[in-house]
Design a protein around this motif. Structure first.
Motif, PDB file in Angstrom:
ATOM      1  N   SER A   1       3.784  -2.089  -0.632  1.00  0.00           N
ATOM      2  CA  SER A   1       3.069  -2.008   0.523  1.00  0.00           C
ATOM      3  C   SER A   1       2.746  -3.127   1.043  1.00  0.00           C
TER       4      SER A   1
ATOM      5  N   ARG B   1      -1.676   7.248  -2.141  1.00  0.00           N
ATOM      6  CA  ARG B   1      -0.941   7.248  -3.554  1.00  0.00           C
ATOM      7  C   ARG B   1      -0.800   8.378  -4.224  1.00  0.00           C
TER       8      ARG B   1
ATOM      9  N   VAL C   1       4.719   4.355  -4.954  1.00  0.00           N
ATOM     10  CA  VAL C   1       4.753   3.189  -3.921  1.00  0.00           C
ATOM     11  C   VAL C   1       5.507   1.993  -4.617  1.00  0.00           C
TER      12      VAL C   1
ATOM     13  N   TYR D   1       3.123   1.653   3.485  1.00  0.00           N
ATOM     14  CA  TYR D   1       3.521   2.079   2.276  1.00  0.00           C
ATOM     15  C   TYR D   1       5.026   2.428   1.998  1.00  0.00           C
TER      16      TYR D   1
END
Length: 288
Positions: free
Chosen positions: A221, A208, A218, A257
């Motif tokens: 996820s 991240r 993101v 992700y």
């Protein structure tokens, strides 16, 4: 009073992820056939971040079983699958890759609408620089709806976690340079998709934070479920284990992700899924 009609959801090239019934059926049947326990046997619908209409670029492919599954099981025919190895090295490391590539090429040759391509010698950190791959194929900016890097790794034989972390310090540079190289190739509403294992040292990579360096965030996820991709087998960076062995990466816990541009352009459809999240959160993604 007339009843209001519910609008049917129509997937498009800009859809960030979906849960198609066909993918679920494939996954559940595969799990039942192979006596797999866990979430899929409990009829959890897997999240598949791909649509048949998407233009997809895969980098860092191993034996091309993931590309093969996307094409044959999920009908993603506008597919460019690449690997860093040469064709000769790839065949030596993963003999099974020859069959996967041959079947992809045969299927493409029989279907004039299919646009599946296989490219060797592609550096994930130098995409679009002087052409993509050994064939010098030019890649247009904004050409892909999904750019995918599954299980990036720089190799390593040690099992010691601390030594492995030190050995993989180059992963930060690899991923940041990959993000930088991939961004210009994304369509306006495209996503970069990264999948890694959830155990150490992979969980220490802080993907991240690495993405923030290049203004990515993101969007979501979720658990990666290998069973949702029939025929897919995780390929080790160093190649197949001699004699087969018992190492099966596809049975390990992994997370996908979905990265998007921080400006959020074209992502208004995701706002409803973020309600209830803390306003102070720097990454307002939803984990499954």
């Amino acid at each position: 009073m007339a009843k209001s009609r519910k609008q049917k959801f129509k997937p498009s090239a800009h859809t960030p992820y979906h849960r198609p019934s066909k993918a679920h059926d494939h996954a559940v049947k595969h799990a039942a056939k192979n006596q797999i326990s866990g979430p899929l046997r409990q009829h959890q619908i897997p999240t598949i971040p791909f649509e048949p209409t998407h233009r997809i670029l895969l980098v860092g492919e191993g034996d091309f079983s993931f590309a093969h599954s996307l094409y044959t099981s999920h009908h993603c025919e506008n597919l460019t699958a690449t690997c860093l190895d040469s064709a000769t090295t790839l065949a030596e490391k993963y003999p099974q890759s020859t069959r996967h590539i041959q079947e992809l090429e045969n299927a493409t040759s029989k279907d004039e609408t299919a646009k599946a391509k296989i490219l060797f010698g592609v550096d994930a950190t130098k995409l679009g620089k002087g052409g993509l791959g050994s064939g010098g194929k030019e890649v247009k900016k904004g050409d892909f709806d999904r750019i995918v890097f599954n299980f990036p790794h720089v190799g390593g034989l040690t099992k010691d976690v601390n030594r492995q972390v030190r050995h993989n310090q180059g992963i930060a540079e690899l991923l940041v340079n990959f993000f930088k190289a991939a961004l210009p190739l994304l369509a306006s509403n495209g996503s970069i998709i990264l999948t890694i294992f959830e155990s150490e040292p992979y969980s220490l990579w802080n993907v991240r934070d690495l993405a923030r360096h290049v203004h990515l965030k993101v969007g979501r996820s979720f658990k990666f479920q290998a069973e949702a991709y029939p025929g897919y087998k995780h390929a080790r960076t160093l190649g197949n284990i001699e004699g087969g062995g018992g190492w099966k990466g596809e049975t390990r816990d992994a997370r996908t992700y979905v990265f998007e541009k921080q400006d959020g352009e074209g992502r208004q459809e995701q706002e409803t899924s973020r309600k209830g999240k803390s306003s102070g959160s720097s990454d307002s993604d939803e984990d499954d």
